[in-house]
Scaffold this motif. Structure first.
Motif, PDB file in Angstrom:
ATOM      1  N   TYR A  73       0.870  -1.195   0.000  1.00 18.82           N
ATOM      2  CA  TYR A  73       0.000   0.000   0.000  1.00 18.82           C
ATOM      3  C   TYR A  73       0.899   1.235   0.000  1.00 18.82           C
ATOM      4  O   TYR A  73       1.306   1.727   1.058  1.00 18.82           O
ATOM      5  N   THR A  74       1.186   1.730  -1.176  1.00 19.25           N
ATOM      6  CA  THR A  74       2.181   2.804  -1.299  1.00 19.25           C
ATOM      7  C   THR A  74       1.722   4.115  -0.662  1.00 19.25           C
ATOM      8  O   THR A  74       2.548   4.975  -0.349  1.00 19.25           O
ATOM      9  N   GLN A  75       0.417   4.284  -0.474  1.00 22.16           N
ATOM     10  CA  GLN A  75      -0.092   5.518   0.126  1.00 22.16           C
ATOM     11  C   GLN A  75      -0.347   5.383   1.628  1.00 22.16           C
ATOM     12  O   GLN A  75      -0.912   6.290   2.250  1.00 22.16           O
ATOM     13  N   ALA A  76       0.031   4.255   2.201  1.00 23.39           N
ATOM     14  CA  ALA A  76      -0.227   4.020   3.632  1.00 23.39           C
ATOM     15  C   ALA A  76       0.445   5.087   4.489  1.00 23.39           C
ATOM     16  O   ALA A  76       1.590   5.476   4.244  1.00 23.39           O
ATOM     17  N   LYS A  77      -0.290   5.557   5.494  1.00 25.96           N
ATOM     18  CA  LYS A  77       0.239   6.555   6.431  1.00 25.96           C
ATOM     19  C   LYS A  77       0.523   5.860   7.753  1.00 25.96           C
ATOM     20  O   LYS A  77      -0.392   5.414   8.453  1.00 25.96           O
ATOM     21  N   VAL A  78       1.799   5.769   8.091  1.00 27.92           N
ATOM     22  CA  VAL A  78       2.225   5.065   9.302  1.00 27.92           C
ATOM     23  C   VAL A  78       3.069   5.984  10.166  1.00 27.92           C
ATOM     24  O   VAL A  78       4.068   6.542   9.698  1.00 27.92           O
ATOM     25  N   ILE A  79       2.648   6.140  11.418  1.00 22.57           N
ATOM     26  CA  ILE A  79       3.425   6.894  12.404  1.00 22.57           C
ATOM     27  C   ILE A  79       4.116   5.893  13.309  1.00 22.57           C
ATOM     28  O   ILE A  79       3.462   5.037  13.914  1.00 22.57           O
ATOM     29  N   MET A  80       5.434   5.991  13.411  1.00 25.73           N
ATOM     30  CA  MET A  80       6.168   5.151  14.357  1.00 25.73           C
ATOM     31  C   MET A  80       6.188   5.865  15.708  1.00 25.73           C
ATOM     32  O   MET A  80       6.636   7.009  15.808  1.00 25.73           O
ATOM     33  N   PHE A  81       5.665   5.189  16.715  1.00 18.93           N
ATOM     34  CA  PHE A  81       5.551   5.740  18.067  1.00 18.93           C
ATOM     35  C   PHE A  81       6.436   4.872  18.954  1.00 18.93           C
ATOM     36  O   PHE A  81       6.041   3.792  19.383  1.00 18.93           O
ATOM     37  N   SER A  82       7.663   5.333  19.186  1.00 16.44           N
ATOM     38  CA  SER A  82       8.691   4.444  19.724  1.00 16.44           C
ATOM     39  C   SER A  82       9.335   4.948  21.003  1.00 16.44           C
ATOM     40  O   SER A  82       9.406   6.148  21.248  1.00 16.44           O
ATOM     41  N   MET A  83       9.820   3.988  21.792  1.00 14.12           N
ATOM     42  CA  MET A  83      10.567   4.346  22.999  1.00 14.12           C
ATOM     43  C   MET A  83      12.001   4.738  22.632  1.00 14.12           C
ATOM     44  O   MET A  83      12.717   5.320  23.433  1.00 14.12           O
ATOM     45  N   HIS A  84      12.422   4.417  21.414  1.00  8.71           N
ATOM     46  CA  HIS A  84      13.800   4.695  20.990  1.00  8.71           C
ATOM     47  C   HIS A  84      13.932   6.152  20.543  1.00  8.71           C
ATOM     48  O   HIS A  84      13.206   6.600  19.674  1.00  8.71           O
ATOM     49  N   GLU A  85      14.896   6.850  21.123  1.00 11.03           N
ATOM     50  CA  GLU A  85      15.059   8.274  20.856  1.00 11.03           C
ATOM     51  C   GLU A  85      16.279   8.576  19.986  1.00 11.03           C
ATOM     52  O   GLU A  85      16.602   9.741  19.778  1.00 11.03           O
ATOM     53  N   ASN A  86      16.944   7.518  19.493  1.00  6.02           N
ATOM     54  CA  ASN A  86      18.148   7.811  18.726  1.00  6.02           C
ATOM     55  C   ASN A  86      17.830   8.085  17.265  1.00  6.02           C
ATOM     56  O   ASN A  86      16.832   7.613  16.713  1.00  6.02           O
ATOM     57  N   VAL A  87      18.693   8.851  16.647  1.00  4.46           N
ATOM     58  CA  VAL A  87      18.487   9.331  15.287  1.00  4.46           C
ATOM     59  C   VAL A  87      18.451   8.186  14.281  1.00  4.46           C
ATOM     60  O   VAL A  87      17.663   8.201  13.335  1.00  4.46           O
ATOM     61  N   ALA A  88      19.300   7.169  14.478  1.00  5.44           N
ATOM     62  CA  ALA A  88      19.413   6.083  13.499  1.00  5.44           C
ATOM     63  C   ALA A  88      18.074   5.406  13.251  1.00  5.44           C
ATOM     64  O   ALA A  88      17.697   5.145  12.104  1.00  5.44           O
ATOM     65  N   LEU A  89      17.346   5.116  14.324  1.00  8.65           N
ATOM     66  CA  LEU A  89      16.065   4.435  14.171  1.00  8.65           C
ATOM     67  C   LEU A  89      15.035   5.327  13.491  1.00  8.65           C
ATOM     68  O   LEU A  89      14.234   4.856  12.675  1.00  8.65           O
ATOM     69  N   ALA A  90      15.044   6.599  13.829  1.00 11.16           N
ATOM     70  CA  ALA A  90      14.112   7.530  13.186  1.00 11.16           C
ATOM     71  C   ALA A  90      14.397   7.630  11.693  1.00 11.16           C
ATOM     72  O   ALA A  90      13.481   7.601  10.871  1.00 11.16           O
ATOM     73  N   VAL A  91      15.687   7.739  11.342  1.00  8.76           N
ATOM     74  CA  VAL A  91      16.072   7.831   9.933  1.00  8.76           C
ATOM     75  C   VAL A  91      15.683   6.565   9.185  1.00  8.76           C
ATOM     76  O   VAL A  91      15.161   6.610   8.076  1.00  8.76           O
ATOM     77  N   GLN A  92      15.900   5.406   9.807  1.00  9.00           N
ATOM     78  CA  GLN A  92      15.528   4.141   9.168  1.00  9.00           C
ATOM     79  C   GLN A  92      14.017   4.043   8.969  1.00  9.00           C
ATOM     80  O   GLN A  92      13.540   3.595   7.925  1.00  9.00           O
ATOM     81  N   ALA A  93      13.260   4.477   9.968  1.00  9.20           N
ATOM     82  CA  ALA A  93      11.796   4.430   9.868  1.00  9.20           C
ATOM     83  C   ALA A  93      11.299   5.317   8.733  1.00  9.20           C
ATOM     84  O   ALA A  93      10.443   4.905   7.934  1.00  9.20           O
ATOM     85  N   MET A  94      11.837   6.518   8.639  1.00  8.51           N
ATOM     86  CA  MET A  94      11.406   7.422   7.582  1.00  8.51           C
ATOM     87  C   MET A  94      11.855   6.906   6.211  1.00  8.51           C
ATOM     88  O   MET A  94      11.135   7.026   5.220  1.00  8.51           O
ATOM     89  N   SER A  95      13.022   6.287   6.160  1.00  3.66           N
ATOM     90  CA  SER A  95      13.500   5.708   4.904  1.00  3.66           C
ATOM     91  C   SER A  95      12.610   4.557   4.448  1.00  3.66           C
ATOM     92  O   SER A  95      12.438   4.325   3.253  1.00  3.66           O
ATOM     93  N   ALA A  96      12.048   3.836   5.421  1.00  7.67           N
ATOM     94  CA  ALA A  96      11.180   2.699   5.108  1.00  7.67           C
ATOM     95  C   ALA A  96       9.773   3.137   4.728  1.00  7.67           C
ATOM     96  O   ALA A  96       8.950   2.307   4.340  1.00  7.67           O
ATOM     97  N   GLY A  97       9.490   4.442   4.852  1.00  7.26           N
ATOM     98  CA  GLY A  97       8.198   4.947   4.407  1.00  7.26           C
ATOM     99  C   GLY A  97       7.282   5.480   5.491  1.00  7.26           C
ATOM    100  O   GLY A  97       6.131   5.822   5.206  1.00  7.26           O
ATOM    101  N   ALA A  98       7.766   5.561   6.733  1.00  6.84           N
ATOM    102  CA  ALA A  98       6.931   6.151   7.784  1.00  6.84           C
ATOM    103  C   ALA A  98       6.673   7.616   7.464  1.00  6.84           C
ATOM    104  O   ALA A  98       7.541   8.309   6.933  1.00  6.84           O
ATOM    105  N   ILE A  99       5.495   8.086   7.801  1.00  3.79           N
ATOM    106  CA  ILE A  99       5.164   9.491   7.557  1.00  3.79           C
ATOM    107  C   ILE A  99       5.348  10.313   8.825  1.00  3.79           C
ATOM    108  O   ILE A  99       5.291  11.539   8.807  1.00  3.79           O
ATOM    109  N   GLY A 100       5.630   9.626   9.932  1.00  2.00           N
ATOM    110  CA  GLY A 100       5.858  10.327  11.189  1.00  2.00           C
ATOM    111  C   GLY A 100       6.672   9.491  12.145  1.00  2.00           C
ATOM    112  O   GLY A 100       6.691   8.255  12.060  1.00  2.00           O
ATOM    113  N   TYR A 101       7.385  10.155  13.050  1.00  5.56           N
ATOM    114  CA  TYR A 101       8.149   9.467  14.094  1.00  5.56           C
ATOM    115  C   TYR A 101       8.043  10.274  15.371  1.00  5.56           C
ATOM    116  O   TYR A 101       8.424  11.447  15.404  1.00  5.56           O
TER     117      TYR A 101
END
Length: 212
Positions: A73-101
């Protein structure tokens, strides 16, 4: 009405988020998932307006679930709501298609702001704290080699650091065991580790896994 699907392996977190969201007349929680597999399955069944998903859950985890959902679903809107506060995970999530972190350590009410912002504008949303961390790291030039990994490489790295054998990683990510072994070789070259101990140290250093 904004239809929201929640995915988190902690029932207390899900129920708390559901209560908060449903106090708003423009939002409705249409389903809850406790694993990455269940999040993917429910997404295909319910097609929510927004999926709010934890990064680390049992099974395939949030990042792989995100990748699978966005592939189908290329138009899927996914917000990652995570306990992890480091930049690497946020960057990976956005690279994978998350629309929010968003970080769980922040104000929970920010989730409402993020959902409305995304639904109204269709643009990405980063928590203020995470946006600042990314900006600071970019300006300072501090180097995190995990940010140069592809989403698949990152997931294999994370699961290896958690001590999973190659066959289980292959099963979780729906890959051949030989493919996972190839990823492991690539990771050794990119990150410069020669043993499982060095791999775990790197994962802890860059907050890919928790030290405890």
């Amino acid at each position: 009405m904004i239809n929201v699907l929640l995915a988190d392996d902690h029932e207390v977190v899900r129920s708390g988020l559901a209560r908060m969201l449903e106090r708003n007349p423009d939002m409705r929680v249409i389903g809850e998932a406790s694993s990455g597999e269940q999040a993917y399955q429910l997404y295909t069944e319910l097609i929510p307006d927004i999926l709010v998903m934890d990064m680390t859950m049992p099974g395939i985890g949030g990042l792989e679930a995100l990748r699978r959902i966005r592939t189908r679903y290329t138009q899927a809107k996914v917000i990652m709501f995570s306990m992890h506060e480091n930049v690497a995970l946020a960057v990976q999530a956005m690279s994978a298609g998350a629309i929010g972190y968003l970080c769980k350590s922040g104000e929970v009410s920010e989730l409402l702001t993020a959902i409305r912002h995304i639904m109204e504008t269709g643009k990405t949303y980063l928590s203020a704290e995470m946006a600042q961390r990314i900006a600071i790291q970019s300006v300072s030039g501090s180097d995190d080699p995990t940010q140069r990994l592809s989403v698949r490489e990152f997931e294999v790295f994370r699961l290896l650091a958690e001590g999973l054998p190659l066959d289980e990683i292959a099963n979780r990510l729906s890959l051949g065991q030989k493919t996972v072994a190839n990823y492991q070789t690539v990771l050794k070259h990119k990150l410069g580790f020669n043993s499982s101990v060095e791999l775990v140290r790197l994962a802890i250093k860059y907050n890919v896994i928790d030290q405890n």
